[in-house]
Design an enzyme around this catalytic site. Structure first.
Site, short mmCIF file in Angstrom:
data_model
loop_
_atom_site.label_atom_id
_atom_site.label_comp_id
_atom_site.label_asym_id
_atom_site.label_seq_id
_atom_site.Cartn_x
_atom_site.Cartn_y
_atom_site.Cartn_z
N SER A 125 0.85 -1.24 0.09
CA SER A 125 0.19 0.01 -0.01
C SER A 125 0.69 1.40 -0.03
O SER A 125 2.03 1.33 0.57
CB SER A 125 -0.75 -0.06 1.06
N SER A 126 0.43 2.45 -0.53
CA SER A 126 1.21 3.58 -0.66
C SER A 126 1.33 4.10 0.75
O SER A 126 2.27 5.18 0.94
CB SER A 126 0.58 4.62 -1.46
N CYS A 127 0.65 3.81 1.80
CA CYS A 127 1.03 4.23 3.10
C CYS A 127 2.27 3.65 3.77
O CYS A 127 2.47 4.16 4.78
CB CYS A 127 -0.17 4.05 3.94
N TYR A 138 -0.85 -0.64 9.90
CA TYR A 138 -0.93 -1.27 8.89
C TYR A 138 0.35 -1.00 7.84
O TYR A 138 0.89 -2.04 7.43
CB TYR A 138 -2.34 -0.63 8.06
N LYS A 175 2.83 -3.94 6.18
CA LYS A 175 3.24 -3.98 4.70
C LYS A 175 4.54 -3.81 4.42
O LYS A 175 5.09 -4.24 3.22
CB LYS A 175 2.25 -2.95 3.92
N HIS A 233 -13.09 2.97 2.96
CA HIS A 233 -12.37 4.09 2.37
C HIS A 233 -12.95 5.38 1.89
O HIS A 233 -14.26 5.07 1.75
CB HIS A 233 -11.22 3.52 1.25
O1 GFB Z 1 -9.59 6.70 2.12
P1 GFB Z 1 -9.29 6.93 3.44
O2 GFB Z 1 -10.10 6.47 4.54
O3 GFB Z 1 -7.70 6.44 4.09
O4 GFB Z 1 -9.52 8.58 3.60
P2 GFB Z 1 -6.34 7.01 3.88
C1 GFB Z 1 -8.95 9.40 2.67
C2 GFB Z 1 -9.11 10.93 3.11
O5 GFB Z 1 -10.33 10.81 2.82
C3 GFB Z 1 -8.84 11.46 4.45
C4 GFB Z 1 -11.08 11.80 3.95
O6 GFB Z 1 -8.51 12.65 4.55
C5 GFB Z 1 -10.35 11.36 5.11
O7 GFB Z 1 -10.22 12.09 6.26
N1 GFB Z 1 -12.57 11.47 4.04
C6 GFB Z 1 -13.73 12.24 4.06
C7 GFB Z 1 -13.13 10.34 4.43
N2 GFB Z 1 -14.60 11.72 4.08
C8 GFB Z 1 -14.43 10.35 4.36
C9 GFB Z 1 -15.26 9.39 4.72
O8 GFB Z 1 -16.54 9.46 4.95
N3 GFB Z 1 -14.77 8.24 4.86
C10 GFB Z 1 -13.39 8.07 4.84
N4 GFB Z 1 -13.03 6.67 5.05
N5 GFB Z 1 -12.66 9.21 4.44
C11 GFB Z 1 -5.87 4.68 4.22
C12 GFB Z 1 -5.13 3.79 5.08
O9 GFB Z 1 -5.65 6.07 4.41
O10 GFB Z 1 -5.50 4.46 2.75
C13 GFB Z 1 -4.88 2.64 4.78
O11 GFB Z 1 -5.62 4.16 6.65
C14 GFB Z 1 -4.32 2.25 3.41
O12 GFB Z 1 -3.65 2.21 5.64
C15 GFB Z 1 -5.22 3.10 2.42
O13 GFB Z 1 -3.00 2.77 3.28
C16 GFB Z 1 -5.20 2.92 0.97
O14 GFB Z 1 -5.80 7.58 2.32
O15 GFB Z 1 -6.29 8.23 4.56
#
Ligand code: GFB
Length: 324
Positions: free
Chosen positions: A114-116, A143, A147, A186
């Site tokens: 993952s890119s994280c 996570y 990875k 996500h």
């Molecule tokens: O996709 P996401 O949950 O994961 O959130 P990450 C991406 C961005 O979207 C963050 C915003 O800045 C969130 O605050 N966001 C806005 C939301 N509204 C929402 C919502 O309703 N739901 C969610 N989930 N986000 C994950 C990692 O990071 O990415 C994992 O936690 C993994 O480890 C994955 O690497 C690819 O991009 O922040």
């Protein structure tokens, strides 16, 4: 011009670990055109957290190749609130499958990360060699550590035992079979669900988490699967390879795009009690491009498809976190 195929899949036995997940199921769809025998196993058949079960399964099925797409995955909140699960489960899965692949002389394995994995403040676009050059983003460091361990396992077994194990690092993925549970998903499936429910209920607004300013790079799961098959056939080296779309978008603009696709015309509000996470993680795709691969599915078209899949499959059911 694509580089030459060095590991053809035709007539080979290929285990897709995690075939029920979004990426695993996309890899299964993609492999349908490769004339190989696809091996799949549910969690009841083999618990990937159980080393002896994994060893026995691989010894019995004798795959020639493994796509390691099994993982416990989730969005920013799930990662932040279940650090032990994300670290423990993913460490065990990566270690068990890698060891079993080595013990049973599996010809090739591709590990999906993952890119994280990259430092929170990595240079943008992020090159592969930015790995382990700085502190991680706290919301998903657990996570990320698992990875990174998966990448290092592949490298260690290559170095010590000569195994042809490689790693691919996809960016934020979305697509058919995504998880639409608002607590664990996500951002992209969450926004689709929120916009749809706001439209259906006649609400005057929907709410996104955080400030909306972070930027994310999105890749459709079918493009990711295509890149994985490409790398399995054509790449054999120590360093992992980034798999992205090459473009990122601010979350607020993504929300606007989703609202257009869903046809929700109300306001978009922000919930500042929720985390933003890293502000930017656009990966450099130069290495994979140099091998001759590029993505095909534009974001808007992919979001339109994902919304259609949600209406067909996921609407109102709140699918839980992706299963192994
Ligand atoms: O996709 P996401 O949950 O994961 O959130 P990450 C991406 C961005 O979207 C963050 C915003 O800045 C969130 O605050 N966001 C806005 C939301 N509204 C929402 C919502 O309703 N739901 C969610 N989930 N986000 C994950 C990692 O990071 O990415 C994992 O936690 C993994 O480890 C994955 O690497 C690819 O991009 O922040």
């Amino acid at each position: 011009m694509a580089s030459e195929i060095i590991f053809p899949l035709a007539d080979r036995r290929v285990w897709v670990a995690g075939h029920r997940g979004m990426v695993g199921s996309a890899i299964v769809r993609r492999l349908a055109g490769e004339n190989c025998e696809i091996i799949m196993a549910t969690r009841d058949e083999v618990d990937l957290k159980n080393a002896s079960e994994v060893k026995a399964f691989v010894a019995d099925k004798k795959p020639d190749a493994i796509f390691m797409a099994a993982a416990k995955v989730g969005g920013i909140l799930a990662n932040d609130t279940h650090p032990a699960d994300f670290l423990y489960d993913n460490l065990l899965i990566a270690a068990n499958v890698t060891e079993a692949a080595y013990r049973n002389h599996v010809g090739k394995m591709l590990f999906l990360g993952s890119s994280c994995i990259y430092p929170k403040l990595a240079p943008q676009p992020i090159p592969e060699d930015a790995l382990l050059t700085g502190p991680l983003e706290p919301t998903n460091e657990w996570y990320a550590i698992a990875k990174i361990a998966g990448i290092k396992l592949a490298q260690a077994y290559r170095k010590q035992h000569g195994c042809d194990f490689i790693s691919a690092m996809p960016t934020n993925l979305y697509g058919p079979g995504d998880n639409f549970d608002l607590n664990t998903s996500h951002v992209l499936p969450a926004l689709i669900r929120k916009a749809h429910e706001a439209k259906v209920s006649g609400a005057d607004h929907m709410t996104i988490w955080g400030t909306g300013t972070p930027r994310r790079e999105f890749l459709n799961a079918d493009d990711c699967a295509d890149a994985c098959v490409f790398l399995m056939q054509r790449y054999s080296d120590f360093e992992h390879v980034n798999v992205g779309s090459g473009e990122d978008i601010a979350i607020i603009d993504l929300a606007r795009l989703v609202c257009e696709v869903v046809d929700f015309t109300g306001d978009i509000r922000t919930d500042l009690s929720k985390p933003d996470g890293t502000l930017r993680k656009l990966m450099s795709g130069g290495k994979l491009q140099a091998f001759g691969w590029c993505p095909r599915i534009a974001l808007r078209a992919g979001v339109e498809d994902a919304y259609a899949a949600f209406l067909f499959d996921g609407a109102g059911r709140g699918r839980g976190p992706a299963k192994l």
